[in-house]
Scaffold this motif. Structure first.
Motif, PDB file in Angstrom:
ATOM      1  N   ARG A  72       0.830  -1.205   0.000  1.00  0.00           N
ATOM      2  CA  ARG A  72       0.000   0.000   0.000  1.00  0.00           C
ATOM      3  C   ARG A  72       0.864   1.254   0.000  1.00  0.00           C
ATOM      4  O   ARG A  72       2.040   1.214   0.359  1.00  0.00           O
ATOM      5  N   ARG A  73       0.250   2.370  -0.351  1.00  0.00           N
ATOM      6  CA  ARG A  73       0.940   3.656  -0.252  1.00  0.00           C
ATOM      7  C   ARG A  73       0.875   4.131   1.201  1.00  0.00           C
ATOM      8  O   ARG A  73      -0.189   4.140   1.814  1.00  0.00           O
ATOM      9  N   ASP A  74       2.008   4.519   1.689  1.00  0.00           N
ATOM     10  CA  ASP A  74       2.105   4.986   3.072  1.00  0.00           C
ATOM     11  C   ASP A  74       1.860   6.493   3.094  1.00  0.00           C
ATOM     12  O   ASP A  74       2.713   7.279   2.688  1.00  0.00           O
ATOM     13  N   LEU A  75       0.681   6.890   3.563  1.00  0.00           N
ATOM     14  CA  LEU A  75       0.290   8.308   3.610  1.00  0.00           C
ATOM     15  C   LEU A  75       0.240   8.837   5.034  1.00  0.00           C
ATOM     16  O   LEU A  75      -0.382   9.870   5.299  1.00  0.00           O
ATOM     17  N   ARG A  76       0.926   8.172   5.927  1.00  0.00           N
ATOM     18  CA  ARG A  76       0.811   8.544   7.340  1.00  0.00           C
ATOM     19  C   ARG A  76       1.432   9.889   7.659  1.00  0.00           C
ATOM     20  O   ARG A  76       1.094  10.494   8.685  1.00  0.00           O
ATOM     21  N   GLU A  77       2.288  10.396   6.792  1.00  0.00           N
ATOM     22  CA  GLU A  77       2.900  11.697   7.041  1.00  0.00           C
ATOM     23  C   GLU A  77       2.036  12.855   6.562  1.00  0.00           C
ATOM     24  O   GLU A  77       2.322  14.019   6.865  1.00  0.00           O
ATOM     25  N   LEU A  78       0.999  12.558   5.789  1.00  0.00           N
ATOM     26  CA  LEU A  78       0.086  13.614   5.336  1.00  0.00           C
ATOM     27  C   LEU A  78      -0.717  14.165   6.512  1.00  0.00           C
ATOM     28  O   LEU A  78      -1.148  13.402   7.379  1.00  0.00           O
ATOM     29  N   THR A  79      -0.925  15.469   6.517  1.00  0.00           N
ATOM     30  CA  THR A  79      -1.862  16.045   7.489  1.00  0.00           C
ATOM     31  C   THR A  79      -3.270  15.583   7.121  1.00  0.00           C
ATOM     32  O   THR A  79      -3.762  15.862   6.030  1.00  0.00           O
ATOM     33  N   THR A  80      -3.903  14.865   8.022  1.00  0.00           N
ATOM     34  CA  THR A  80      -5.174  14.195   7.739  1.00  0.00           C
ATOM     35  C   THR A  80      -6.096  14.355   8.928  1.00  0.00           C
ATOM     36  O   THR A  80      -5.658  14.278  10.078  1.00  0.00           O
ATOM     37  N   TRP A  81      -7.386  14.574   8.651  1.00  0.00           N
ATOM     38  CA  TRP A  81      -8.327  14.734   9.761  1.00  0.00           C
ATOM     39  C   TRP A  81      -9.741  14.340   9.333  1.00  0.00           C
ATOM     40  O   TRP A  81     -10.053  14.297   8.152  1.00  0.00           O
ATOM     41  N   THR A  82     -10.561  14.007  10.314  1.00  0.00           N
ATOM     42  CA  THR A  82     -11.970  13.705  10.091  1.00  0.00           C
ATOM     43  C   THR A  82     -12.809  14.866  10.612  1.00  0.00           C
ATOM     44  O   THR A  82     -12.407  15.587  11.523  1.00  0.00           O
ATOM     45  N   THR A  83     -14.004  15.039  10.035  1.00  0.00           N
ATOM     46  CA  THR A  83     -14.964  16.046  10.512  1.00  0.00           C
ATOM     47  C   THR A  83     -16.345  15.406  10.509  1.00  0.00           C
ATOM     48  O   THR A  83     -16.831  14.979   9.461  1.00  0.00           O
ATOM     49  N   LEU A 162      -6.145   1.301   7.756  1.00  0.00           N
ATOM     50  CA  LEU A 162      -6.180   0.945   6.346  1.00  0.00           C
ATOM     51  C   LEU A 162      -7.270   1.755   5.659  1.00  0.00           C
ATOM     52  O   LEU A 162      -8.381   1.895   6.181  1.00  0.00           O
ATOM     53  N   ALA A 163      -6.939   2.282   4.477  1.00  0.00           N
ATOM     54  CA  ALA A 163      -7.885   3.144   3.780  1.00  0.00           C
ATOM     55  C   ALA A 163      -7.890   2.847   2.285  1.00  0.00           C
ATOM     56  O   ALA A 163      -6.983   2.213   1.744  1.00  0.00           O
ATOM     57  N   HIS A 164      -8.945   3.301   1.655  1.00  0.00           N
ATOM     58  CA  HIS A 164      -9.077   3.318   0.208  1.00  0.00           C
ATOM     59  C   HIS A 164      -9.081   4.806  -0.161  1.00  0.00           C
ATOM     60  O   HIS A 164     -10.040   5.512   0.154  1.00  0.00           O
ATOM     61  N   THR A 165      -8.031   5.277  -0.779  1.00  0.00           N
ATOM     62  CA  THR A 165      -7.851   6.715  -0.997  1.00  0.00           C
ATOM     63  C   THR A 165      -8.216   7.102  -2.427  1.00  0.00           C
ATOM     64  O   THR A 165      -7.852   6.418  -3.385  1.00  0.00           O
ATOM     65  N   VAL A 166      -8.942   8.219  -2.544  1.00  0.00           N
ATOM     66  CA  VAL A 166      -9.219   8.845  -3.835  1.00  0.00           C
ATOM     67  C   VAL A 166      -8.382  10.122  -3.883  1.00  0.00           C
ATOM     68  O   VAL A 166      -8.651  11.081  -3.151  1.00  0.00           O
ATOM     69  N   GLU A 167      -7.340  10.116  -4.717  1.00  0.00           N
ATOM     70  CA  GLU A 167      -6.450  11.277  -4.841  1.00  0.00           C
ATOM     71  C   GLU A 167      -6.787  12.018  -6.131  1.00  0.00           C
ATOM     72  O   GLU A 167      -6.782  11.433  -7.214  1.00  0.00           O
ATOM     73  N   ASP A 181      -6.692   9.193  -9.051  1.00  0.00           N
ATOM     74  CA  ASP A 181      -5.966   7.975  -8.699  1.00  0.00           C
ATOM     75  C   ASP A 181      -6.646   7.357  -7.479  1.00  0.00           C
ATOM     76  O   ASP A 181      -6.811   8.032  -6.452  1.00  0.00           O
ATOM     77  N   ILE A 182      -7.068   6.106  -7.591  1.00  0.00           N
ATOM     78  CA  ILE A 182      -7.762   5.414  -6.504  1.00  0.00           C
ATOM     79  C   ILE A 182      -6.909   4.222  -6.102  1.00  0.00           C
ATOM     80  O   ILE A 182      -6.586   3.378  -6.949  1.00  0.00           O
ATOM     81  N   TYR A 183      -6.542   4.144  -4.829  1.00  0.00           N
ATOM     82  CA  TYR A 183      -5.612   3.094  -4.413  1.00  0.00           C
ATOM     83  C   TYR A 183      -5.766   2.787  -2.935  1.00  0.00           C
ATOM     84  O   TYR A 183      -6.335   3.571  -2.169  1.00  0.00           O
ATOM     85  N   LYS A 184      -5.225   1.623  -2.532  1.00  0.00           N
ATOM     86  CA  LYS A 184      -5.205   1.235  -1.128  1.00  0.00           C
ATOM     87  C   LYS A 184      -4.049   1.964  -0.423  1.00  0.00           C
ATOM     88  O   LYS A 184      -2.971   2.141  -0.999  1.00  0.00           O
ATOM     89  N   SER A 185      -4.268   2.352   0.819  1.00  0.00           N
ATOM     90  CA  SER A 185      -3.284   3.155   1.547  1.00  0.00           C
ATOM     91  C   SER A 185      -3.304   2.827   3.032  1.00  0.00           C
ATOM     92  O   SER A 185      -4.178   2.094   3.516  1.00  0.00           O
ATOM     93  N   VAL A 186      -2.323   3.390   3.742  1.00  0.00           N
ATOM     94  CA  VAL A 186      -2.332   3.422   5.200  1.00  0.00           C
ATOM     95  C   VAL A 186      -2.281   4.888   5.601  1.00  0.00           C
ATOM     96  O   VAL A 186      -1.428   5.646   5.123  1.00  0.00           O
ATOM     97  N   VAL A 187      -3.226   5.295   6.454  1.00  0.00           N
ATOM     98  CA  VAL A 187      -3.322   6.703   6.845  1.00  0.00           C
ATOM     99  C   VAL A 187      -3.256   6.819   8.369  1.00  0.00           C
ATOM    100  O   VAL A 187      -3.389   5.826   9.086  1.00  0.00           O
ATOM    101  N   HIS A 188      -3.072   8.037   8.824  1.00  0.00           N
ATOM    102  CA  HIS A 188      -3.010   8.322  10.263  1.00  0.00           C
ATOM    103  C   HIS A 188      -3.730   9.649  10.480  1.00  0.00           C
ATOM    104  O   HIS A 188      -3.231  10.704  10.095  1.00  0.00           O
TER     105      HIS A 188
END
Length: 434
Positions: A72-83, A162-167, A181-188
Motif C-alpha cells: 500500500r501507499r504509506d500516507l501517514r505523514e500527510l496532514t489528515t483529519w476527520t470532521t 487501512l484506507a481506500h484513498t481517492v487522490e 488515482d484510486i488506491y489502497k493506503s495506510v493513513v493516520h
C-alpha cells in the motif's frame, strides 16, 4: 440534497450532559424500537457466527497494518483529519489537501472495509441483508459488527488505519479533475474534529489545523458555487463552512469514482439515480412557492426549476425557508440505486453519480469498494440495488416514526440525538418520566 448523514443537519449540543429519563420511560422507548424493528425487518442483533468472524478478523489490527504496508501507499505523514457530528460513532472518511501550482491536490481517505469484509464471509452476507446502518436518536443499528464499525475500520485519531484513498488533482480555474488515482493506503488521522471544532479553527489563525481547514474551505466554496451555477439543487443555503467542506469533498470523490467505474472501466456498479419531477409537478411546486408571503422567484430563473429554487431560497425570509423546502420535497421522487447509471441525479444535476465514501454504514459504498478494487461485479447487482433502496426507505421511515414517538412522550428528538440518554434509578433525578 446532501450525501452526508442527515444527523449532520440537526446541529450539535456540545457541552451538555445526556437527557435523563426514568426506567419506565426507558422501557417504553425499548418497546417502541422492538415494535419498529419487527415491522421493518431491521436486525438489531448480530448472529454469533458474524460476531466471531469479526473478532477473529480484527484480532491483530497493528500486525495487519504492518503486513499491508508492503503493498500500500504509506500516507501517514500527510496532514489528515476527520470532521463529523459530535455524536458520531464511526468515521468513514478523512481529508488531506495541498495547494499546487495549478490548483489543489485533494485526498479523500475512506475506511477500507473490504479488507475485513469480503464476499463469501458471514459478515458480507449479514451486511447484504441489513443494507445500511439505521440511526435512531441515541440508538444505532450498525450494518457491520461494532468492533469493525466503531474501532478497527473507523478512521479514529492518532491510530494507523487501512484506507481506500481517492487522490484528485483539481484545476484551480475549471475545478475539473486533472487526474484521478484510486488506491489502497495506510493513513493516520491527526484529529477527530466536530463541525463546531472546524468552525472554531477557521476563526482562529493560531488553532490546530487552521491552515488545512482554510484551504479545504477555499476549494469547497468554489465547488459549491460552481454546482449552484450548473443547476445543482441546494436546499440548505445557510449551511455553515464545516458542512460545506465535507459535503463538497465527498461529492467530488464520489464523482471521481463514478467516472472511473463508468467511463474508464465500463463496469456495472451501485449507481445513485434520482429521477426528476414531471414539468407539471415542478410548476405546481414553483407556484406554491411564489404564493408564499414575502417570497418572489426571480424572473430570470424560471427556466430551470432547480436554479429558481436556489435563487428564491437565497432571498426568502427565514420564516419561509421550511415551506419552500417542503414544497420542493413533496414533488421530488425518491433517489434509488441502479446498476445502470443513466438518467443521472436530478437534484445534484450530475450526469452519473454513485456512493463510495461511507462503506461502514451503506451497502452501496461497500459493494462499490469491492468493484473498484477487483474489477469484479457481484452476481445479482440489480437485485442488490433494489434491496439497498428498499432498506434505505425502511430505515428512514423507522427513524421518522421513532422521532414522532419521542415527541409524543415529551422528548425532543434533536436533544436526544445530540446529547444521548441516561436512565436514572430515581424518577426525581429525571428530566422526563413516563
Amino acid at each position: 440534497m446532501s450525501d452526508r448523514d442527515e444527523q449532520a443537519y440537526a446541529g450539535t449540543a456540545e457541552g451538555k450532559g445526556p437527557v435523563r429519563i426514568d426506567e419506565e420511560l426507558a422501557r417504553h422507548l425499548e418497546n417502541k424500537r422492538e415494535e419498529l424493528f419487527e415491522e421493518f425487518e431491521i436486525r438489531d442483533e448480530f448472529p454469533p457466527e458474524v460476531l466471531r468472524e469479526a473478532e477473529e478478523r480484527a484480532a491483530d489490527p497493528e500486525g495487519d497494518i504492518r503486513t499491508e504496508l508492503e503493498d500500500r501507499r504509506d500516507l501517514r505523514e500527510l496532514t489528515t483529519w476527520t470532521t463529523d457530528p459530535a455524536d458520531a460513532q464511526d468515521f468513514d472518511d478523512a481529508v488531506s489537501i495541498e495547494r499546487t501550482d495549478t490548483g489543489y491536490r485533494l485526498w479523500v481517505h475512506i475506511a477500507d472495509v473490504t479488507h475485513y469484509v469480503a464476499p463469501e464471509t458471514a459478515m458480507w452476507e449479514e451486511a447484504m441483508e441489513r443494507g445500511n446502518t439505521v440511526y435512531l436518536p441515541a440508538y444505532t443499528v450498525h450494518m457491520l459488527p461494532p468492533i469493525l464499525a466503531e474501532t478497527v475500520c473507523s478512521l479514529v485519531p492518532n491510530e494507523d488505519r487501512l484506507a481506500h484513498t481517492v487522490e484528485m488533482h483539481i484545476d484551480g480555474e475549471t475545478l475539473s479533475h486533472e487526474s484521478i488515482d484510486i488506491y489502497k493506503s495506510v493513513v493516520h488521522s491527526d484529529a477527530r474534529q466536530t463541525y463546531n471544532d472546524c468552525e472554531d479553527r477557521l476563526e482562529d489563525p493560531d488553532a490546530p489545523l487552521h491552515e488545512a481547514n482554510s484551504l479545504a474551505y477555499e476549494l469547497a466554496e468554489k465547488l459549491h458555487e460552481q454546482r449552484k451555477d450548473d443547476g445543482s439543487l441546494v436546499l440548505n443555503p445557510k449551511r455553515d463552512r464545516a458542512h460545506t467542506i465535507i459535503e463538497e469533498c465527498m461529492l467530488k470523490a464520489n464523482k471521481a469514482v463514478t467516472h472511473t467505474l463508468q467511463w474508464d472501466r465500463g463496469l456495472e456498479a451501485m449507481f445513485r439515480v434520482h429521477p426528476q419531477p414531471t414539468p407539471q409537478e415542478w410548476d405546481e411546486a414553483l407556484q406554491e412557492i411564489q404564493e408564499l408571503d414575502g417570497v418572489s422567484i426571480p424572473g430570470d430563473a424560471w427556466d430551470d426549476p432547480r436554479k429558481a429554487v436556489n435563487a428564491t431560497l437565497e432571498e426568502a425570509p427565514g420564516r419561509q425557508l421550511d415551506k419552500i423546502q417542503w414544497a420542493v420535497m413533496k414533488v421530488m421522487p425518491r433517489a434509488k440505486y441502479m446498476a445502470d447509471p443513466f438518467g443521472g441525479h436530478h437534484a445534484l444535476n450530475f450526469e452519473i453519480y454513485g456512493h463510495f465514501t461511507s462503506p461502514i454504514r451503506r451497502l452501496s459504498d461497500l459493494v462499490n469498494h469491492w468493484i473498484v478494487y477487483t474489477d469484479g461485479v457481484p452476481d445479482g447487482i440489480g437485485d442488490l440495488c433494489d434491496h439497498a433502496s428498499d432498506k434505505q426507505k425502511d430505515g428512514e421511515t423507522c427513524e421518522r416514526i421513532y422521532k414522532d414517538f419521542l415527541q409524543e412522550v415529551g422528548l425532543d428528538p434533536h436533544a436526544v440525538n445530540n446529547r444521548g440518554i441516561e436512565v436514572v434509578d430515581d424518577p426525581a433525578d429525571a428530566e422526563y418520566t413516563a
